[in-house]
Design a protein around this motif. Structure first.
Motif, PDB file in Angstrom:
ATOM      1  N   CYS A 449       2.420  14.329 -54.137  1.00  0.00           N
ATOM      2  CA  CYS A 449       3.737  13.895 -53.688  1.00  0.00           C
ATOM      3  C   CYS A 449       4.763  15.015 -53.864  1.00  0.00           C
ATOM      4  N   SER A 450       4.493  16.164 -53.249  1.00  0.00           N
ATOM      5  CA  SER A 450       5.437  17.273 -53.252  1.00  0.00           C
ATOM      6  C   SER A 450       6.379  17.102 -52.074  1.00  0.00           C
ATOM      7  N   PRO A 451       7.504  17.853 -52.042  1.00  0.00           N
ATOM      8  CA  PRO A 451       8.420  17.746 -50.891  1.00  0.00           C
ATOM      9  C   PRO A 451       7.725  17.968 -49.556  1.00  0.00           C
ATOM     10  N   ASN A 452       6.797  18.944 -49.508  1.00  0.00           N
ATOM     11  CA  ASN A 452       6.106  19.219 -48.240  1.00  0.00           C
ATOM     12  C   ASN A 452       5.200  18.070 -47.825  1.00  0.00           C
ATOM     13  N   ASN A 453       4.482  17.481 -48.806  1.00  0.00           N
ATOM     14  CA  ASN A 453       3.552  16.402 -48.485  1.00  0.00           C
ATOM     15  C   ASN A 453       4.271  15.132 -48.045  1.00  0.00           C
ATOM     16  N   THR A 454       5.382  14.815 -48.709  1.00  0.00           N
ATOM     17  CA  THR A 454       6.127  13.623 -48.295  1.00  0.00           C
ATOM     18  C   THR A 454       6.723  13.816 -46.909  1.00  0.00           C
ATOM     19  N   LEU A 455       7.185  15.030 -46.625  1.00  0.00           N
ATOM     20  CA  LEU A 455       7.734  15.318 -45.297  1.00  0.00           C
ATOM     21  C   LEU A 455       6.639  15.256 -44.237  1.00  0.00           C
ATOM     22  N   ASP A 456       5.441  15.742 -44.589  1.00  0.00           N
ATOM     23  CA  ASP A 456       4.316  15.695 -43.644  1.00  0.00           C
ATOM     24  C   ASP A 456       3.961  14.262 -43.278  1.00  0.00           C
ATOM     25  N   LYS A 457       4.029  13.349 -44.254  1.00  0.00           N
ATOM     26  CA  LYS A 457       3.734  11.940 -43.977  1.00  0.00           C
ATOM     27  C   LYS A 457       4.671  11.408 -42.884  1.00  0.00           C
ATOM     28  N   LEU A 458       5.960  11.701 -43.033  1.00  0.00           N
ATOM     29  CA  LEU A 458       6.947  11.201 -42.070  1.00  0.00           C
ATOM     30  C   LEU A 458       6.803  11.888 -40.723  1.00  0.00           C
ATOM     31  N   LEU A 459       6.480  13.186 -40.728  1.00  0.00           N
ATOM     32  CA  LEU A 459       6.296  13.904 -39.457  1.00  0.00           C
ATOM     33  C   LEU A 459       5.095  13.358 -38.686  1.00  0.00           C
ATOM     34  N   LYS A 460       4.070  12.907 -39.399  1.00  0.00           N
ATOM     35  CA  LYS A 460       2.917  12.294 -38.731  1.00  0.00           C
ATOM     36  C   LYS A 460       3.328  11.000 -38.033  1.00  0.00           C
ATOM     37  N   TYR A 461       4.145  10.187 -38.715  1.00  0.00           N
ATOM     38  CA  TYR A 461       4.634   8.957 -38.088  1.00  0.00           C
ATOM     39  C   TYR A 461       5.487   9.281 -36.861  1.00  0.00           C
ATOM     40  N   ILE A 462       6.334  10.296 -36.981  1.00  0.00           N
ATOM     41  CA  ILE A 462       7.213  10.686 -35.862  1.00  0.00           C
ATOM     42  C   ILE A 462       6.379  11.151 -34.676  1.00  0.00           C
ATOM     43  N   ASP A 463       5.377  11.980 -34.951  1.00  0.00           N
ATOM     44  CA  ASP A 463       4.545  12.506 -33.868  1.00  0.00           C
ATOM     45  C   ASP A 463       3.748  11.398 -33.201  1.00  0.00           C
ATOM     46  N   LYS A 464       3.209  10.487 -34.000  1.00  0.00           N
ATOM     47  CA  LYS A 464       2.391   9.402 -33.447  1.00  0.00           C
ATOM     48  C   LYS A 464       3.212   8.446 -32.592  1.00  0.00           C
ATOM     49  N   ASN A 465       4.456   8.212 -32.973  1.00  0.00           N
ATOM     50  CA  ASN A 465       5.295   7.248 -32.263  1.00  0.00           C
ATOM     51  C   ASN A 465       6.236   7.889 -31.250  1.00  0.00           C
ATOM     52  N   ARG A 466       6.127   9.225 -31.096  1.00  0.00           N
ATOM     53  CA  ARG A 466       6.997   9.966 -30.170  1.00  0.00           C
ATOM     54  C   ARG A 466       8.469   9.697 -30.466  1.00  0.00           C
ATOM     55  N   THR A 467       8.780   9.603 -31.746  1.00  0.00           N
ATOM     56  CA  THR A 467      10.163   9.378 -32.151  1.00  0.00           C
ATOM     57  C   THR A 467      11.036  10.542 -31.690  1.00  0.00           C
ATOM     58  N   GLY A 468      12.184  10.235 -31.144  1.00  0.00           N
ATOM     59  CA  GLY A 468      13.087  11.271 -30.646  1.00  0.00           C
ATOM     60  C   GLY A 468      12.904  11.586 -29.193  1.00  0.00           C
ATOM     61  N   ASN A 469      11.914  10.936 -28.552  1.00  0.00           N
ATOM     62  CA  ASN A 469      11.720  11.138 -27.112  1.00  0.00           C
ATOM     63  C   ASN A 469      12.713  10.259 -26.357  1.00  0.00           C
ATOM     64  N   LEU A 470      13.862  10.803 -26.053  1.00  0.00           N
ATOM     65  CA  LEU A 470      14.930  10.021 -25.437  1.00  0.00           C
ATOM     66  C   LEU A 470      14.747   9.858 -23.939  1.00  0.00           C
ATOM     67  N   LEU A 471      13.627  10.388 -23.397  1.00  0.00           N
ATOM     68  CA  LEU A 471      13.307  10.099 -21.995  1.00  0.00           C
ATOM     69  C   LEU A 471      12.951   8.628 -21.833  1.00  0.00           C
ATOM     70  N   VAL A 472      12.478   8.032 -22.923  1.00  0.00           N
ATOM     71  CA  VAL A 472      12.194   6.594 -22.922  1.00  0.00           C
ATOM     72  C   VAL A 472      13.519   5.863 -23.152  1.00  0.00           C
ATOM     73  N   GLU A 473      13.892   5.041 -22.198  1.00  0.00           N
ATOM     74  CA  GLU A 473      15.194   4.378 -22.219  1.00  0.00           C
ATOM     75  C   GLU A 473      15.406   3.578 -23.496  1.00  0.00           C
ATOM     76  N   ASN A 474      14.370   2.882 -23.953  1.00  0.00           N
ATOM     77  CA  ASN A 474      14.499   2.048 -25.138  1.00  0.00           C
ATOM     78  C   ASN A 474      14.788   2.891 -26.378  1.00  0.00           C
ATOM     79  N   ASN A 475      14.152   4.072 -26.487  1.00  0.00           N
ATOM     80  CA  ASN A 475      14.422   4.969 -27.615  1.00  0.00           C
ATOM     81  C   ASN A 475      15.876   5.409 -27.631  1.00  0.00           C
TER      82      ASN A 475
END
Length: 595
Positions: A449-475
C-alpha cells in the motif's frame, strides 16, 4: 443475414461426411454473434441505445475455432524458450525448432511433419542407391537449391483426408537459414557409407529419436507448456495448431494483401514475398482479381473446400477486405467525414470553407486537437486516404468548445498520473488523494500500500471504465454535475475509505449518519437507475447503530458500505473512479488559481 440463414439451412440438409467427420455450417450464427459483440461495444463505449431485436436473435450451435495468431515476435520468443528447456537435449531442441518452423511457414499438420520420411523428399542433389535389398539415400553435393516434400499415407502416417495428399516446395516457403536447418537434420541421418567419400541412410523418419518415432501427443503437450511460459501462465488458446492457422493467415496476406499490410504483419522480405507468390500463383499478373487464389491456398493447406480455409483459418479476412477497399482513393462528402469524426473533435483552425483544394484525412488528423488522441491512435494517416469533396463550414457551439477543453485537461491529468507526461503538481495531488482514500485498517499494514500502488489501483479502474471520456454524453453530464456539487466531492475526499471495489464510511454520530445518507441520495440523483439497480448500500438506522455502539464498549464506530450487488459488476468502480478524477481535477484547478 436472412440469406445466410437460408443458406445454412440448405447446407445443413445436405450433410455429408469425409472419413467419418461431419461437416457443419453456421455462417449465420457467426454473423449474429459478431453483430451482437459490435452492438455491445457501442453501448459500453459510446452510450448507444440498446436494440432489443438483437437480443432475440439466436446463434446456437456456433462453431468458432479457438486458436490464436502467432506474430513473428512471438514466434522468435517461442524459439528462444525452446533453447532453455532443461529437460530436452541439444538434438531434441533442434528437432523441435525445425518441427515448429515447418508448421509456422507451411501450415503442415503435426502428424504430417512427424510422418515425413527420406523417401518423401525430391531434390536435384538427393539420390538413392540400392545396397542389398534396401534403397539408401544420400546427397551427391552441397547445392541444396530445390527441396520438395510429398504428403501421403505411409506406415507411420495416415493423412486426414484425400485432399491432404499433396506436395510442396520447402525452398520456396522457407527462408534460406530455415531450409538449411532441415537439411542439417537430414544430414545427421546419413551414417551408412555409400562410397569412399559419401554417407547415406536407409529410408527412415526424418524426425525421430534413438528410441523410435516421436509421439504427437508429447510434442503437443510440450508446445502447450512453452506457450504457457511465454504468456506467463495466463489463459490462452495457443497450441501447436496455432502455427497452422498462422501460416494460412500469413500466406493469405501475401497472396491478397498490399505491400504495407504484408510488412506490418509478417517477417517476410520483399524477395521472399515475390518468390512465394510466384510459386503459388505461377504468374503475378492480375493477382488482385484472380479467382483461383483461395483454391490454391486451400490445396496447399490440404483442405477439402475453399470454405474451410476462408471461414476457419483466415484470422484477418475483414482486414484483407478493408485493405483492398483502401487501395483506391475514395471521394466522400464532408458530411460523411464529419459523421466519422464528430464535429466536437475538430480544432477551431480546421474550417473546410477556407480551403480551396481537396483535404486528405491525414491533414484533418494532423489538425485535430490534442484531446482527440483516441482518434489519432485509431487511424493510420498514410494508409487510409479520404478526400473531402464538398466544402462546408464546421460550426461549433460554446458547449462543444468547453467539452473539448475539459477533456484535454482530463487527458493531461491521466497522462501525468500514469507517468506518460511530467507534471509534479498533478502527481503529488493524485498520490495524496489515493493514499488518503486507502488509509484504513485493511491496508495500513499492507506492504504493497505505497502511494504508487494505491494510485495504480485507481488508474486501473479509470482505464477499465474509460473514465474521463467526455465523448460519451452521459460521462459529460455526470462530470458537469460533480464539478458543481462540492458536498459530494468533499465527502468522498475526506470521509470515504476504499477497500477493494467498495466504499466504506465510519459512523460514530448522528450527524455523520445523516451526511452518509445525503451522500448516497446525491449519488442516486447523479447515476439514476444504474445506481438503484446495481449498487448495494448498508441500510441501518441511527438507532440501530447507537444501540450497537452502546453495547460494544470497545467499538467506537460502525462501518457503512457502498458496493456492487453482483461481485462481477463494475458499477461501483466506475463511480469511485469518476469521483477520484473529479477531486484531482478540482484540487489541480484550485492550486492553479492560487499560483
Amino acid at each position: 443475414m436472412a440469406v445466410k440463414s437460408i443458406g445454412d439451412r440448405s447446407k445443413k440438409n445436405r450433410k455429408h461426411s469425409q472419413n467419418g467427420r461431419e461437416i457443419k455450417h453456421n455462417s449465420y450464427g457467426h454473423a449474429v454473434s459478431n453483430l451482437k459483440k459490435f452492438h455491445n461495444s457501442l453501448i459500453r463505449n459510446f452510450g448507444a441505445p440498446r436494440v432489443n431485436y438483437l437480443d432475440q436473435l439466436q446463434s446456437t450451435d456456433l462453431q468458432v475455432c479457438r486458436t490464436s495468431y502467432v506474430t513473428p515476435v512471438m514466434f522468435n520468443q517461442f524459439k528462444n524458450l525452446i533453447a532453455v528447456q532443461t529437460q530436452l537435449t541439444k538434438d531434441q531442441k533442434n528437432i523441435l525448432k525445425v518441427i515448429c518452423t515447418l508448421a509456422y511457414r507451411t501450415g503442415l499438420r503435426l502428424n504430417e511433419i512427424l510422418g515425413l520420411k527420406l523417401s518423401d523428399l525430391a531434390m536435384i542433389n538427393f539420390k538413392y542407391k540400392t545396397i542389398g535389398y534396401d534403397p539408401h539415400y544420400y546427397f551427391i553435393n552441397e547445392k541444396h537449391e530445390i527441396c520438395k516434400i510429398f504428403i501421403h499415407n505411409n506406415y507411420t502416417r495416415q493423412i486426414k483426408t484425400t485432399n491432404a495428399k499433396r506436395g510442396m516446395c520447402l525452398d520456396q516457403l522457407l527462408t534460406k537459414a530455415e531450409l538449411m536447418s532441415v537439411i542439417h537434420l537430414i544430414n545427421k541421418k546419413m551414417k551408412v557409407p555409400i562410397n569412399q567419400n559419401t554417407l547415406g541412410a536407409k529410408d527412415c523418419l526424418i524426425f525421430s529419436e534413438e528410441g523410435g518415432s516421436i509421439s504427437p501427443r508429447s510434442v503437443s503437450q510440450l508446445i502447450k507448456k512453452i506457450f504457457d511460459q511465454l504468456l506467463l501462465n495466463q489463459g490462452h488458446d495457443y497450441s501447436f495448431h496455432s502455427f497452422r492457422h498462422t501460416a494460412a493467415t500469413n500466406l493469405s496476406l501475401i497472396l491478397k494483401g498490399t505491400d504495407s499490410l504484408i510488412k506490418s504483419w509478417t517477417d517476410y522480405s520483399p524477395e521472399q514475398v515475390r518468390k512465394i507468390k510466384t510459386y503459388l500463383l505461377s504468374s503475378l499478373d492480375n493477382t488482385g482479381v484472380r479467382t483461383d487464389v483461395w483454391r490454391k491456398l486451400a490445396h496447399l493447406m490440404g483442405h477439402s473446400s475453399i470454405e474451410m480455409t476462408v471461414n476457419h483459418y483466415l484470422h484477418f479476412g475483414p482486414l484483407l477486405v478493408a485493405d483492398a477497399l483502401c487501395i483506391e482513393e475514395s471521394k466522400v462528402s464532408a458530411k460523411i467525414v464529419r459523421a466519422l469524426l464528430p464535429v466536437k473533435l475538430f480544432s477551431k483552425q480546421l474550417n473546410t470553407s477556407q480551403v480551396t483544394e481537396k483535404i486528405t484525412l491525414k491533414s484533418i488528423v494532423e489538425k485535430l486537437n490534442s484531446s482527440s488522441r483516441i482518434i489519432q491512435e485509431m487511424i493510420f494517416p498514410d494508409r487510409f486516404i479520404t478526400y473531402v469533396a464538398e466544402q462546408e463550414v464546421i460550426e461549433e457551439d460554446q458547449d462543444m468548445m468547453v467539452r473539448r477543453q475539459l477533456m484535454a485537461s482530463f487527458n493531461h491529468i491521466l497522462n501525468a498520473l500514469s507517468g506518460r507526461e511530467v507534471d509534479t503538481l498533478i502527481s503529488t495531488i493524485g498520490s495524496d488523494v489515493a493514499v488518503k482514500l486507502y488509509a484504513n485498517r485493511h491496508f495500513q499494514h499492507d506492504e504493497n500500500c505505497s502511494p504508487n500502488n494505491t494510485l495504480d489501483k485507481l488508474l486501473k479502474y479509470i482505464d477499465k471504465n474509460r473514465t474521463g471520456n467526455l465523448l460519451v454524453e452521459n460521462n459529460y453530464k455526470i462530470f458537469n454535475i460533480l464539478m458543481r456539487n462540492h458536498f459530494i466531492l468533499d465527502y468522498f475526499e475526506y470521509r470515504v475509505h476504499l477497500i477493494d471495489a467498495r466504499m466504506e464510511v465510519n459512523i460514530k454520530s448522528k450527524k455523520e449518519h445523516q451526511d452518509f445518507g445525503k451522500f448516497c441520495r446525491e449519488l442516486k440523483v447523479i447515476y439514476k437507475q444504474v445506481f438503484h439497480e446495481k449498487i448495494k448500500i448498508s441500510k441501518r438506522s441511527w438507532k440501530e447503530i447507537e444501540t450497537e455502539l452502546k453495547l460494544a464498549k470497545k467499538k467506537k464506530e460502525i462501518s457503512l458500505k457502498i458496493s456492487n450487488k453482483n461481485y462481477k459488476d463494475n458499477t461501483c468502480q466506475k463511480i469511485l473512479s469518476d469521483l477520484f478524477l473529479a477531486v484531482v481535477y478540482r484540487r489541480w484547478k484550485i492550486n492553479q488559481t492560487k499560483t
